[in-house]
Design an enzyme around this catalytic site. Structure first.
Site, PDB file in Angstrom:
ATOM      1  N   ILE A 174      44.750   1.717  46.899  1.00  0.00           N
ATOM      2  CA  ILE A 174      45.584   1.055  47.897  1.00  0.00           C
ATOM      3  C   ILE A 174      45.334  -0.451  47.890  1.00  0.00           C
ATOM      4  O   ILE A 174      44.322  -0.930  47.382  1.00  0.00           O
ATOM      5  CB  ILE A 174      45.335   1.622  49.306  1.00  0.00           C
ATOM      6  CG1 ILE A 174      43.870   1.399  49.726  1.00  0.00           C
ATOM      7  CG2 ILE A 174      45.712   3.086  49.371  1.00  0.00           C
ATOM      8  CD1 ILE A 174      43.561   1.801  51.155  1.00  0.00           C
ATOM      9  N   GLY A 206      43.627  -4.465  52.824  1.00  0.00           N
ATOM     10  CA  GLY A 206      44.278  -4.826  54.076  1.00  0.00           C
ATOM     11  C   GLY A 206      44.434  -6.324  54.224  1.00  0.00           C
ATOM     12  O   GLY A 206      45.456  -6.817  54.702  1.00  0.00           O
TER      13      GLY A 206
END
Length: 300
Positions: A219, A222
């Site tokens: 992923i 953030g």
């Protein structure tokens, strides 16, 4: 056998100081890692060359190193002021805030990173631990102030359950259509570029590590998503001028996959721009409870 109870009183206010540094190459690599193409963020000979405002977020990862670092890095461990909380299963990056008090030099620089535990608060099935970090020169002048909120999933058995202060706040979006919307496509290799700024967590590059953590593939960091959102707001409302940037706040709501398209919706509320970032392909909100504070444009 009685369960261990952590008394938080001895930890709140605890500080640690470590050295961090950067050079012009670090500024350029970071800007490239969040998708910047504007010359004044990626070209050292541009007359307006400047650090992108959210760059300081990577300094607690890289420290003074110019090579690849471990994860967690030595600087991360040296600046850790959070107590071990019983029952913690893993830690999520929950909320972030950064305020630029003085522009960062574009020449190579070294700062003291002062980290302080400001609060630990019971939330649902875990705890939100909040840490303040300041970038100071040797005279004590503060250039940057950052707040990080980490959610310890499963944390329990600590007293009191509301210790210190909290900077966490809900920021609802106005009840109208967004004033401006910016879309940004995230290249498939964006996480591989972003990690070169110091966050070498294998979750963002190693497929096996991602699957072990419940994701089908690596992923996006953030903080890389946050960098894209900051770019969107600065483009839409700040004329891409880093001197207009005062602060940014966000709460991470959901992960982003490289290759996704980020849609940042913005509402102008005076000097504050409230924003929300979604993934276009799924319509999932990935950043919420968020705003950017901007300074007025300079008068000629």
């Amino acid at each position: 056998m009685a369960e261990e109870i952590v008394q938080l009183g001895e930890y709140i206010g605890k500080e640690a100081t470590t050295k961090v540094s950067y050079n012009r190459r670090d500024l350029i690599v970071y800007a490239t890692g969040i998708g910047c193409t504007e010359l004044h963020f990626v070209y050292e000979n541009d007359t307006d060359f400047a650090a992108f405002p959210t760059f300081p977020f990577v300094l607690p990862f890289k420290g003074t190193e110019q090579d690849v670092v471990s994860f967690p890095s030595e600087t991360m461990m040296e600046s850790n002021v959070s107590p071990g909380l019983p029952g913690s299963k893993f830690v999520l990056d929950g909320e972030r805030f950064i305020e630029i008090l003085h522009p960062l030099p574009t020449e190579p620089a070294e700062f003291n990173l002062v980290t302080k535990l400001v609060g630990v608060h019971k939330k649902g099935k875990g705890a939100l631990t909040e840490v303040e970090q300041r970038l100071e020169d040797n005279s004590g002048k503060v250039f940057v102030r950052m707040i990080s909120g980490a959610f310890y999933v499963g944390a329990k058995n600590f007293q009191p359950e509301q210790a210190g202060q909290t900077y966490s706040q809900n920021v609802p979006v106005p009840n109208r259509n967004a004033d401006k919307v910016v879309e940004m496509a995230v290249p498939r290799n964006q996480a591989q570029v972003y990690r070169l700024s110091g966050d070498y967590n294998p979750l963002h590059v190693d497929p096996m590590m991602a699957q072990m953590n419940g994701f089908k593939e690596p992923i996006l960091h953030g903080l890389c998503t946050l960098g894209h959102a900051a770019r969107a707001v600065l483009q839409a409302y700040g004329d891409n001028d880093p001197e207009r940037f005062k602060s940014i706040k966000c709460r991470f709501a959901s992960p982003v996959l490289p290759g996704n398209t980020l849609v940042t919706e913005m509402w102008e509320e005076g000097s504050r721009v409230i924003y929300r970032t979604k993934v276009k392909e799924s319509n999932k909100t990935v950043i919420s409870n968020a705003y950017v504070e901007l300074k007025p444009a300079s008068k000629l």
